[in-house]
Scaffold this motif. Sequence first.
Motif, PDB file in Angstrom:
ATOM      1  N   ASP A 132       0.492  -1.500   0.095  1.00 41.71           N
ATOM      2  CA  ASP A 132       0.280   0.281   0.181  1.00 41.71           C
ATOM      3  C   ASP A 132       1.192   1.144   0.537  1.00 41.71           C
ATOM      4  OD1 ASP A 132      -2.101  -1.511   0.373  1.00 41.71           O
ATOM      5  OD2 ASP A 132      -2.333  -1.716   2.225  1.00 41.71           O
ATOM      6  N   ILE A 133       1.670   0.944   0.240  1.00 39.81           N
ATOM      7  CA  ILE A 133       3.009   1.997  -0.221  1.00 39.81           C
ATOM      8  C   ILE A 133       3.003   2.704  -1.373  1.00 39.81           C
ATOM      9  CG2 ILE A 133       5.667   3.416   1.359  1.00 39.81           C
ATOM     10  CD1 ILE A 133       3.107   2.088   3.273  1.00 39.81           C
ATOM     11  N   ASP A 134       3.574   4.543  -1.195  1.00 42.33           N
ATOM     12  CA  ASP A 134       3.773   4.512  -3.064  1.00 42.33           C
ATOM     13  C   ASP A 134       4.648   4.942  -2.565  1.00 42.33           C
ATOM     14  OD1 ASP A 134       0.856   3.917  -4.318  1.00 42.33           O
ATOM     15  OD2 ASP A 134       0.093   4.935  -2.441  1.00 42.33           O
ATOM     16  N   MET A 135       4.986   6.322  -1.797  1.00 43.75           N
ATOM     17  CA  MET A 135       6.577   6.493  -2.580  1.00 43.75           C
ATOM     18  C   MET A 135       7.019   6.263  -0.433  1.00 43.75           C
ATOM     19  SD  MET A 135       6.969  10.624  -3.046  1.00 43.75           S
ATOM     20  CE  MET A 135       6.692  10.278  -4.555  1.00 43.75           C
ATOM     21  N   ARG A 169      14.105  -6.073   3.250  1.00 40.10           N
ATOM     22  CA  ARG A 169      14.302  -7.150   3.651  1.00 40.10           C
ATOM     23  C   ARG A 169      14.409  -8.106   2.850  1.00 40.10           C
ATOM     24  NH1 ARG A 169       9.652 -10.935   1.990  1.00 40.10           N
ATOM     25  NH2 ARG A 169       7.797  -9.549   0.270  1.00 40.10           N
ATOM     26  N   LEU A 170      14.413  -9.559   3.880  1.00 36.74           N
ATOM     27  CA  LEU A 170      15.764 -10.585   3.437  1.00 36.74           C
ATOM     28  C   LEU A 170      14.217 -11.276   3.218  1.00 36.74           C
ATOM     29  CD1 LEU A 170      18.521 -11.766   3.458  1.00 36.74           C
ATOM     30  CD2 LEU A 170      17.971 -12.104   5.794  1.00 36.74           C
ATOM     31  N   GLU A 171      14.634 -12.112   1.775  1.00 35.74           N
ATOM     32  CA  GLU A 171      14.091 -12.687   1.202  1.00 35.74           C
ATOM     33  C   GLU A 171      14.738 -14.052  -0.192  1.00 35.74           C
ATOM     34  OE1 GLU A 171      11.160 -12.411  -2.952  1.00 35.74           O
ATOM     35  OE2 GLU A 171       9.503 -11.778  -0.831  1.00 35.74           O
ATOM     36  N   ASN A 172      14.657 -15.234   1.119  1.00 37.43           N
ATOM     37  CA  ASN A 172      15.407 -16.576   0.171  1.00 37.43           C
ATOM     38  C   ASN A 172      16.954 -15.849   0.008  1.00 37.43           C
ATOM     39  OD1 ASN A 172      13.271 -17.795  -0.502  1.00 37.43           O
ATOM     40  ND2 ASN A 172      12.725 -16.775  -2.201  1.00 37.43           N
ATOM     41  N   ARG A 211      18.120 -13.137  -0.418  1.00 40.86           N
ATOM     42  CA  ARG A 211      18.617 -11.416  -0.844  1.00 40.86           C
ATOM     43  C   ARG A 211      17.734 -10.500  -0.478  1.00 40.86           C
ATOM     44  NH1 ARG A 211      15.417 -11.567  -5.550  1.00 40.86           N
ATOM     45  NH2 ARG A 211      17.059  -9.941  -5.988  1.00 40.86           N
ATOM     46  N   TRP A 212      18.262  -9.860  -0.275  1.00 47.93           N
ATOM     47  CA  TRP A 212      17.725  -7.919  -0.189  1.00 47.93           C
ATOM     48  C   TRP A 212      16.858  -7.377  -1.155  1.00 47.93           C
ATOM     49  CZ3 TRP A 212      18.037  -8.178   4.751  1.00 47.93           C
ATOM     50  CH2 TRP A 212      18.270  -8.180   5.677  1.00 47.93           C
ATOM     51  N   VAL A 213      15.875  -7.702  -1.046  1.00 47.49           N
ATOM     52  CA  VAL A 213      14.414  -7.247  -2.043  1.00 47.49           C
ATOM     53  C   VAL A 213      13.816  -5.896  -1.243  1.00 47.49           C
ATOM     54  CG1 VAL A 213      13.906  -9.276  -2.990  1.00 47.49           C
ATOM     55  CG2 VAL A 213      13.447  -8.087  -1.152  1.00 47.49           C
ATOM     56  N   PRO A 214      13.472  -5.235  -2.603  1.00 49.01           N
ATOM     57  CA  PRO A 214      12.903  -4.154  -1.540  1.00 49.01           C
ATOM     58  C   PRO A 214      10.924  -4.310  -0.397  1.00 49.01           C
ATOM     59  CG  PRO A 214      13.465  -3.415  -3.934  1.00 49.01           C
ATOM     60  CD  PRO A 214      13.409  -4.813  -3.715  1.00 49.01           C
ATOM     61  N   SER A 215      11.138  -3.540   0.513  1.00 53.10           N
ATOM     62  CA  SER A 215       9.990  -3.531   0.935  1.00 53.10           C
ATOM     63  C   SER A 215       8.827  -3.572   1.027  1.00 53.10           C
ATOM     64  CB  SER A 215      10.258  -3.503   2.727  1.00 53.10           C
ATOM     65  OG  SER A 215      11.757  -3.864   3.406  1.00 53.10           O
ATOM     66  N   ARG A 249      27.427   2.559   5.733  1.00 51.29           N
ATOM     67  CA  ARG A 249      28.241   2.158   4.293  1.00 51.29           C
ATOM     68  C   ARG A 249      27.405   0.645   4.037  1.00 51.29           C
ATOM     69  NH1 ARG A 249      29.666   2.174  -0.611  1.00 51.29           N
ATOM     70  NH2 ARG A 249      28.814   0.238  -1.455  1.00 51.29           N
ATOM     71  N   GLU A 250      27.611  -0.208   5.109  1.00 45.17           N
ATOM     72  CA  GLU A 250      26.707  -1.389   5.612  1.00 45.17           C
ATOM     73  C   GLU A 250      25.125  -1.209   5.380  1.00 45.17           C
ATOM     74  OE1 GLU A 250      28.630  -3.116   9.209  1.00 45.17           O
ATOM     75  OE2 GLU A 250      27.008  -1.607  10.056  1.00 45.17           O
ATOM     76  N   ALA A 251      24.867   0.054   5.861  1.00 43.13           N
ATOM     77  CA  ALA A 251      23.478   0.140   5.535  1.00 43.13           C
ATOM     78  C   ALA A 251      23.073   0.278   4.114  1.00 43.13           C
ATOM     79  CB  ALA A 251      22.807   1.251   6.663  1.00 43.13           C
ATOM     80  N   PHE A 252      24.005   0.994   3.657  1.00 39.12           N
ATOM     81  CA  PHE A 252      23.989   1.657   2.015  1.00 39.12           C
ATOM     82  C   PHE A 252      24.223  -0.087   0.991  1.00 39.12           C
ATOM     83  CE2 PHE A 252      25.765   3.114  -1.798  1.00 39.12           C
ATOM     84  CZ  PHE A 252      25.775   3.853  -2.494  1.00 39.12           C
ATOM     85  N   ASP A 253      24.635  -0.566   1.304  1.00 36.03           N
ATOM     86  CA  ASP A 253      24.809  -1.532   0.654  1.00 36.03           C
ATOM     87  C   ASP A 253      23.173  -2.713   0.315  1.00 36.03           C
ATOM     88  OD1 ASP A 253      27.565  -0.976  -0.079  1.00 36.03           O
ATOM     89  OD2 ASP A 253      28.421  -2.907   1.424  1.00 36.03           O
ATOM     90  N   ASP A 254      23.070  -2.762   1.956  1.00 32.31           N
ATOM     91  CA  ASP A 254      22.140  -3.815   2.093  1.00 32.31           C
ATOM     92  C   ASP A 254      20.803  -2.912   1.960  1.00 32.31           C
ATOM     93  OD1 ASP A 254      21.124  -3.108   4.860  1.00 32.31           O
ATOM     94  OD2 ASP A 254      22.890  -4.638   4.947  1.00 32.31           O
ATOM     95  N   SER A 255      19.990  -1.514   1.867  1.00 34.84           N
ATOM     96  CA  SER A 255      19.120  -0.874   1.993  1.00 34.84           C
ATOM     97  C   SER A 255      19.233   0.135   1.107  1.00 34.84           C
ATOM     98  CB  SER A 255      19.039  -0.665   3.944  1.00 34.84           C
ATOM     99  OG  SER A 255      19.111  -1.370   4.839  1.00 34.84           O
ATOM    100  N   VAL A 256      20.284   0.181   0.192  1.00 38.54           N
ATOM    101  CA  VAL A 256      19.682   1.454  -0.422  1.00 38.54           C
ATOM    102  C   VAL A 256      19.674   0.514  -1.761  1.00 38.54           C
ATOM    103  CG1 VAL A 256      20.886   3.572  -1.761  1.00 38.54           C
ATOM    104  CG2 VAL A 256      20.750   3.305   0.888  1.00 38.54           C
TER     105      VAL A 256
END
Length: 296
Positions: free
Chosen positions: A109-112, A128-131, A133-137, A163-170
Motif C-alpha cells: 500500500d506504500i506508494d513512496m 527485507r530478506l527474502e530467500n 537476498r535483499w529485496v525492496p520491502s 556503508r553497511e546500510a547503503f549496501d543492504d538497504s539502498v
Amino acid sequence: MQTQQLGRLSVRKVMEMEDGMPLSMIFPQIVGADLARLAGWHHDPDLTADPASSTLMLSMHSFVVTLNGRNVLIDSCNGNCKQRSVPSVHMLDTPYLSNLAAIGLAPEDIDMVMCTHLHFDHVGWNTRLENGRWVPSFPNARYIFGKRDYEHWAAQDMVPPHREAFDDSVLPVVEAGLADIVDVESPTAALLEIGDGIWLEPAFGHSPGCCTIHARAGGAEAIFWGDVIHHPIQLVRPGLPLAFDDDPAAAVAVRKSVLERVADSDTMCFPAHFRGTSAGQVLRDGDAYRYRFAEA
C-alpha cells in the motif's frame, strides 16, 4: 500518536523500537541547570537531575503521510536481520511490519518512501530478506534518495554502520529500478507541488545531504526534520554540537534556522526520534525553545 489531520493530509506513526545511550556520551556539555529547565515542560523518566546518571533515550519510528489517496512513508528505521557493527541494532527482530498493519497498511500500500538522509537508522526497512537476498520491502513504491548523501556513501568503502546500510538497504532498491536520486540543492517537489503537496528542502550538516521533508495540503504545514533535532534537550541548548554530525557547525546552523522558522507557528513537527506522541509544536522559551507534544 493519534492520527494528525492537517487539511487534506493525514499523518500516522509506525513504531519500531527505542534505544538509549548515556547523556554524557552524546552531550557532555549538558549541565544540571539544562535538565532542570527541560523538566519544567517535559518529563522523561530516563533523565535525572544529574547528567552523569541520565540516559538519552530515542524512539525509532516512521511516519506515513496520506494525501490524495497516496501513502508516503518517511524514514524507514533500522530493519530486521541486518548485520550491523552497532550492537543494539544488530540482527533485529522487531514487529515493524505488524505495526504498519495495525494502522491498516500492507507494504504493497506504500506508494513512496522518502528518506531524510541515508544513515542506517533511516533506511533499514527499505529492504527485507527474502530467500537470502535483499529485496525492496515496498514493491509498489518509488524511493526518493538525496543525491549528495547517495554519492557520499557510494564513495565510502569501509565506514560502518552507514556503508553497511547503503549496501543492504539502498543499493538493492537502486538495482531493482525503484529509486529516484534527486538533487536537493533547493526546495524540490516529490508529490504534487511545493506549498500544496510534499517536498524536500536542503538541511545539510548532520549528513552531507540530509534534508527536511515538508507537507501541506489546505491546512497547517508539517515538517519532518529527521536528525536536525534528535531530543528535546536540544531545544534548551540548540547550539550544542553533536558527535554524530558530519559538519557540526553546519548542523547547528540548520537546527537554529529550523527552530526559528517553526517557533510559535501552526507548523506541526514530526521528529524522527522524539518519544511519546512525537508530533508537536515548537514554542519560544526566553533565549531557547520548548516543545508542546500533541495529544496521545
